[in-house]
Design a protein around this motif. Structure first.
Motif, PDB file in Angstrom:
ATOM      1  N   ILE A  10       3.083  -6.663   0.420  1.00 13.63           N
ATOM      2  CA  ILE A  10       2.507  -5.247   1.109  1.00 13.63           C
ATOM      3  C   ILE A  10       3.599  -5.228   2.146  1.00 13.63           C
ATOM      4  O   ILE A  10       3.349  -5.589   3.213  1.00 13.63           O
ATOM      5  N   ASN A  12       7.156  -2.769   3.769  1.00 10.77           N
ATOM      6  CA  ASN A  12       7.288  -1.586   4.450  1.00 10.77           C
ATOM      7  C   ASN A  12       8.301  -0.697   3.138  1.00 10.77           C
ATOM      8  O   ASN A  12       7.775   0.674   3.243  1.00 10.77           O
ATOM      9  N   TYR A  14       7.348  -0.078   0.558  1.00 12.84           N
ATOM     10  CA  TYR A  14       6.247   0.396  -0.647  1.00 12.84           C
ATOM     11  C   TYR A  14       5.416   1.670   0.133  1.00 12.84           C
ATOM     12  O   TYR A  14       4.714   2.375  -0.541  1.00 12.84           O
ATOM     13  N   PHE A  15       5.810   1.980   1.384  1.00 15.03           N
ATOM     14  CA  PHE A  15       5.185   3.018   2.213  1.00 15.03           C
ATOM     15  C   PHE A  15       5.985   4.213   2.180  1.00 15.03           C
ATOM     16  O   PHE A  15       7.182   4.058   1.867  1.00 15.03           O
ATOM     17  N   PRO A  16       5.479   5.299   2.829  1.00 17.86           N
ATOM     18  CA  PRO A  16       6.066   6.773   2.933  1.00 17.86           C
ATOM     19  C   PRO A  16       7.466   6.466   3.718  1.00 17.86           C
ATOM     20  O   PRO A  16       7.513   5.484   4.473  1.00 17.86           O
ATOM     21  N   GLU A  21       8.743   3.951  -2.653  1.00 13.26           N
ATOM     22  CA  GLU A  21       7.317   4.328  -2.394  1.00 13.26           C
ATOM     23  C   GLU A  21       6.382   4.579  -3.372  1.00 13.26           C
ATOM     24  O   GLU A  21       6.564   4.901  -4.535  1.00 13.26           O
ATOM     25  N   ASN A  24      -0.437   6.080  -2.834  1.00  9.13           N
ATOM     26  CA  ASN A  24      -1.559   5.636  -1.910  1.00  9.13           C
ATOM     27  C   ASN A  24      -1.443   4.151  -1.555  1.00  9.13           C
ATOM     28  O   ASN A  24      -2.269   3.517  -1.562  1.00  9.13           O
ATOM     29  N   PRO A  25      -0.158   3.693  -0.994  1.00  3.11           N
ATOM     30  CA  PRO A  25      -0.179   2.493  -0.393  1.00  3.11           C
ATOM     31  C   PRO A  25      -1.006   2.228   0.867  1.00  3.11           C
ATOM     32  O   PRO A  25      -1.684   0.941   1.130  1.00  3.11           O
ATOM     33  N   GLU A  26      -1.266   3.258   1.445  1.00  3.04           N
ATOM     34  CA  GLU A  26      -2.303   3.082   2.654  1.00  3.04           C
ATOM     35  C   GLU A  26      -3.510   2.772   2.406  1.00  3.04           C
ATOM     36  O   GLU A  26      -4.238   1.915   3.173  1.00  3.04           O
ATOM     37  N   ALA A  29      -3.711  -0.861   1.297  1.00  3.94           N
ATOM     38  CA  ALA A  29      -3.467  -1.751   2.189  1.00  3.94           C
ATOM     39  C   ALA A  29      -4.941  -1.870   3.335  1.00  3.94           C
ATOM     40  O   ALA A  29      -5.206  -3.002   3.721  1.00  3.94           O
ATOM     41  N   HIS A  72       4.157  -5.129   6.190  1.00  4.05           N
ATOM     42  CA  HIS A  72       3.849  -3.838   6.785  1.00  4.05           C
ATOM     43  C   HIS A  72       2.922  -4.177   8.059  1.00  4.05           C
ATOM     44  O   HIS A  72       2.198  -5.015   7.852  1.00  4.05           O
ATOM     45  N   THR A  74      -0.022  -3.046   9.106  1.00  2.00           N
ATOM     46  CA  THR A  74      -1.366  -2.989   8.906  1.00  2.00           C
ATOM     47  C   THR A  74      -1.828  -4.472   8.421  1.00  2.00           C
ATOM     48  O   THR A  74      -2.815  -4.801   8.739  1.00  2.00           O
TER      49      THR A  74
END
Length: 183
Positions: A10, A12, A14-16, A21, A24-26, A29, A72, A74
């Motif tokens: 998890i 960075n 993989y996130f926007p 990217e 829906n990784p958020e 997570a 990430h 989070t």
């Protein structure tokens, strides 16, 4: 407790605005955090974060010493939680993960993370080959759209194809909320 939580990649990138990217990784997570918080309250010594660092710069993401390769915000590991560095899709391949699990007498794994079709699939299959009983928190995983020739497979179909292939023979596939209700 002979169960450990394995949180895979998890990171960075993989996130926007990351270099790879996902879809829906958020959400994935956030569900992983629910399970992580439960483990922190109940089995704090059995939490392993897996971080992919590209050994081959041609991969284009998770490059060494970049923000994209960092875990990430989070789901930041606590100082007491293990971080396993890997260079392959399989979290066990040429890492210390298996030896750390054996040291603790772990026989069951709860797996969450990214990408469903690559590192999650490889890690779950390897875990079962090594004799572990695996629960896969499917809504704490994310993937992306794939293309083969002129065919585009949406991320949701990729995700459910892989988790349905793992369900039963390789893992107990379950949602974060279902897992927490049962434990």
């Amino acid at each position: 407790m002979n169960t450990a939580l394995i949180i895979v990649d998890i990171q960075n990138d993989y996130f926007p605005n990351g270099k790879m990217e996902l879809s829906n990784p958020e959400k994935a997570a956030a569900n992983a955090v629910k399970v992580l918080e439960w483990f922190r309250q109940n089995h704090k010594d059995n939490i392993f974060h897996v971080q992919h660092i590209a050994a081959d710069l041609a991969l284009g993401f998770f490059l060494p010493n970049t923000v994209g390769a960092e875990i990430h915000e989070t789901i930041q590991p606590l100082e007491t939680e293990s971080i396993i560095i890997k260079h392959f899709a399989n979290s066990f391949l040429q890492t210390e993960l298996e030896s750390k699990l054996k040291e603790k007498g772990i026989t069951k794994l709860v797996v969450a993370g990214m990408m469903t079709h690559m590192c999650i699939d490889a890690t779950v299959r390897a875990a079962v080959d090594l004799g572990y009983e695996v629960s896969l928190i499917e809504d704490a995983c994310a993937t992306r759209e794939l293309t083969y020739q002129d065919k585009v497979v949406p991320a949701q179909q990729v995700h459910f194809s892989f988790v349905s292939a793992l369900h039963g023979m390789y893992a107990n596939v379950i949602s974060a909320d279902e897992y927490l209700e049962q434990n």
